[in-house]
Motif scaffolding. Sequence first.
Motif, PDB file in Angstrom:
ATOM      1  N   UNK A 195       0.723  -1.169   0.001  1.00 53.86           N
ATOM      2  CA  UNK A 195      -0.105   0.142   0.077  1.00 53.86           C
ATOM      3  C   UNK A 195       0.865   1.235   0.092  1.00 53.86           C
ATOM      4  N   UNK A 196       0.330   2.319  -0.579  1.00 54.54           N
ATOM      5  CA  UNK A 196       1.183   3.550  -0.538  1.00 54.54           C
ATOM      6  C   UNK A 196       1.429   4.179   0.862  1.00 54.54           C
ATOM      7  N   UNK A 197       0.351   4.067   1.728  1.00 48.33           N
ATOM      8  CA  UNK A 197       0.787   4.422   3.211  1.00 48.33           C
ATOM      9  C   UNK A 197       1.190   3.300   3.804  1.00 48.33           C
ATOM     10  N   UNK A 243      -3.245  -5.062 -12.363  1.00 43.53           N
ATOM     11  CA  UNK A 243      -3.935  -3.602 -12.084  1.00 43.53           C
ATOM     12  C   UNK A 243      -5.261  -3.677 -11.874  1.00 43.53           C
ATOM     13  N   UNK A 244      -6.200  -4.638 -12.613  1.00 39.93           N
ATOM     14  CA  UNK A 244      -7.596  -4.586 -12.540  1.00 39.93           C
ATOM     15  C   UNK A 244      -7.891  -5.045 -11.258  1.00 39.93           C
ATOM     16  N   UNK A 245      -7.313  -6.010 -10.749  1.00 43.83           N
ATOM     17  CA  UNK A 245      -7.717  -6.615  -9.354  1.00 43.83           C
ATOM     18  C   UNK A 245      -7.421  -5.519  -8.387  1.00 43.83           C
ATOM     19  N   UNK A 246      -6.513  -4.801  -8.321  1.00 41.13           N
ATOM     20  CA  UNK A 246      -6.206  -3.961  -7.377  1.00 41.13           C
ATOM     21  C   UNK A 246      -7.133  -2.637  -7.356  1.00 41.13           C
ATOM     22  N   UNK A 255      -9.714   3.705   1.152  1.00 39.26           N
ATOM     23  CA  UNK A 255      -8.415   4.331   0.970  1.00 39.26           C
ATOM     24  C   UNK A 255      -7.548   4.828   2.138  1.00 39.26           C
ATOM     25  N   UNK A 256      -7.984   3.876   3.366  1.00 38.21           N
ATOM     26  CA  UNK A 256      -7.463   3.856   4.437  1.00 38.21           C
ATOM     27  C   UNK A 256      -5.811   3.916   4.577  1.00 38.21           C
ATOM     28  N   UNK A 257      -5.252   3.229   3.879  1.00 41.03           N
ATOM     29  CA  UNK A 257      -3.893   2.872   3.547  1.00 41.03           C
ATOM     30  C   UNK A 257      -3.453   3.550   2.322  1.00 41.03           C
ATOM     31  N   UNK A 261      -0.575  -0.494  -4.122  1.00 42.10           N
ATOM     32  CA  UNK A 261       0.116  -0.642  -5.441  1.00 42.10           C
ATOM     33  C   UNK A 261       0.605  -1.784  -5.871  1.00 42.10           C
ATOM     34  N   UNK A 262       0.693  -2.828  -5.179  1.00 42.38           N
ATOM     35  CA  UNK A 262       1.431  -4.099  -5.640  1.00 42.38           C
ATOM     36  C   UNK A 262       0.480  -5.421  -5.017  1.00 42.38           C
ATOM     37  N   UNK A 263       0.322  -6.234  -5.731  1.00 38.77           N
ATOM     38  CA  UNK A 263      -0.567  -7.590  -5.318  1.00 38.77           C
ATOM     39  C   UNK A 263       0.548  -8.821  -5.879  1.00 38.77           C
ATOM     40  N   UNK A 264       0.565  -9.570  -4.868  1.00 43.33           N
ATOM     41  CA  UNK A 264       1.473 -11.072  -5.372  1.00 43.33           C
ATOM     42  C   UNK A 264       0.476 -11.998  -5.724  1.00 43.33           C
ATOM     43  N   UNK A 265       1.112 -13.316  -5.845  1.00 41.29           N
ATOM     44  CA  UNK A 265       0.157 -14.307  -6.330  1.00 41.29           C
ATOM     45  C   UNK A 265      -0.924 -14.656  -5.513  1.00 41.29           C
ATOM     46  N   UNK A 266      -2.080 -14.806  -6.524  1.00 40.54           N
ATOM     47  CA  UNK A 266      -3.290 -14.913  -5.741  1.00 40.54           C
ATOM     48  C   UNK A 266      -3.702 -16.501  -5.666  1.00 40.54           C
ATOM     49  N   UNK A 267      -4.295 -16.679  -4.477  1.00 38.72           N
ATOM     50  CA  UNK A 267      -4.736 -18.265  -4.291  1.00 38.72           C
ATOM     51  C   UNK A 267      -6.195 -18.023  -3.757  1.00 38.72           C
ATOM     52  N   UNK A 268      -7.063 -18.904  -3.927  1.00 36.68           N
ATOM     53  CA  UNK A 268      -8.334 -19.064  -3.571  1.00 36.68           C
ATOM     54  C   UNK A 268      -8.779 -20.422  -3.015  1.00 36.68           C
ATOM     55  N   UNK A 269      -9.597 -20.607  -2.051  1.00 40.32           N
ATOM     56  CA  UNK A 269     -10.370 -21.813  -1.598  1.00 40.32           C
ATOM     57  C   UNK A 269     -11.807 -21.400  -1.056  1.00 40.32           C
ATOM     58  N   UNK A 270     -12.349 -22.293  -1.343  1.00 38.36           N
ATOM     59  CA  UNK A 270     -13.928 -22.134  -0.855  1.00 38.36           C
ATOM     60  C   UNK A 270     -13.872 -22.425   0.709  1.00 38.36           C
TER      61      UNK A 270
END
Length: 395
Positions: A195-197, A243-246, A255-257, A261-270
């Motif tokens: 995050x920027x902040x 970029x779309x994800x962010x 915008x509290x933070x 700016x950057x997102x790492x590898x995404x994982x998901x699970x039910x």
Amino acid sequence: MKQYDVVIAGGAMVGACLAIALDELTQHQLHIAVVEAVAADQHGHPGYDARSIALSHGSSRLLDAIQLWPALAKVATAIEHIHVSDRGHAGMVELSAQQLAVDALGYVIELADAGKIFHHQLATRPQIDLFCPAKVEHIERTQAEALVRLNTGKRLRTKLVVAADGATSHCCDLLHIGRDEHDFEQVAVIANITTAKPHQGQAFERFTKYGPVALLPMAQGRSSLVWCIEPQQQARIMALSDAQFLVELQAVFGWRLGALTVVGERHCYPLILRQSQRLVSHRTAVIGNAAQTLHPIAGQGFNLGLRDVMTLAEEIAAGVQRGADIGLPTVLGRYRERRLPDRQATVSMTAGLVSLFANDNPALVAGRNLGLMTMSLSNTLQAPLLRRAMGQVKR
């Protein structure tokens, strides 16, 4: 065929903790086997690909009691503030470690860092044998002992088998210990975010129409994201560019933070609530995610599992001290009796929060926001939730 006092199926954090707790609390009197399917990655998972776990303040004290906290503290990020809000509504609660006169409300630790510490401990304790990579393939129980066969061909004899092998425990399946399931109809998206902040030790939980989004403070200025979404959104969200994800996450989180700016590898699970139908059986105990797998809404999963660990270790150590057979109900029954109230209360709290906050009914929205606003003004109303969130729970 090797003889052990305890064979633990599962050598991740819960299984490893139990082995270490037993070694400490019995003063190295037990011979313990840990069977783990996945070899630890000695190189870790640098940067954004590492997942994290939240430890409550109470859990750090339990880990300190078995000499694990000094090493873990070096890789832990303190949660100094918690901010809870309801997107699009006025309700909000803010908690701080300073206000509660504690060093931290909790801690965030990357699993890769914890894994190195736990595996080093298992490798350097003479009374613990680690079989890795290996899986429990067959369990046969007699009146006097349990016989465990591994997929490597090794056979182990033991007084007690402990299932610590995760949410869909193969060990429980082998022992015909059933599980109850409730589908929350949500999917958790996990990633690490910059995050920027600077986060300054702040944790955020924001309730949205489809489920909570949480950001927990991590090392190197990053935050650990858990974003709960509808299952039908999973394919679309996972297919977005970074970029779309962010952009979408920013709209949900706010915008509290500053800018995300950057997102790492995404994982998901039910997200599915699972509970074993029994915590104990003949010469068997069930702990951690094998016993119950919770929704991440309140960050209680590992903390509840650690309370399983410490209670079982205490009862086994007491049994050893009085010369009891640790696989019999005189020892295991006490573990079950002590764990059931905490287990039920924590399961009920997390499931209740999901029902309350993942609901757009106007009356519920008004009620929960009034509740959040009232809690922000009342220490009395905050206290029960705080005690459980901080792990200050009777075992």
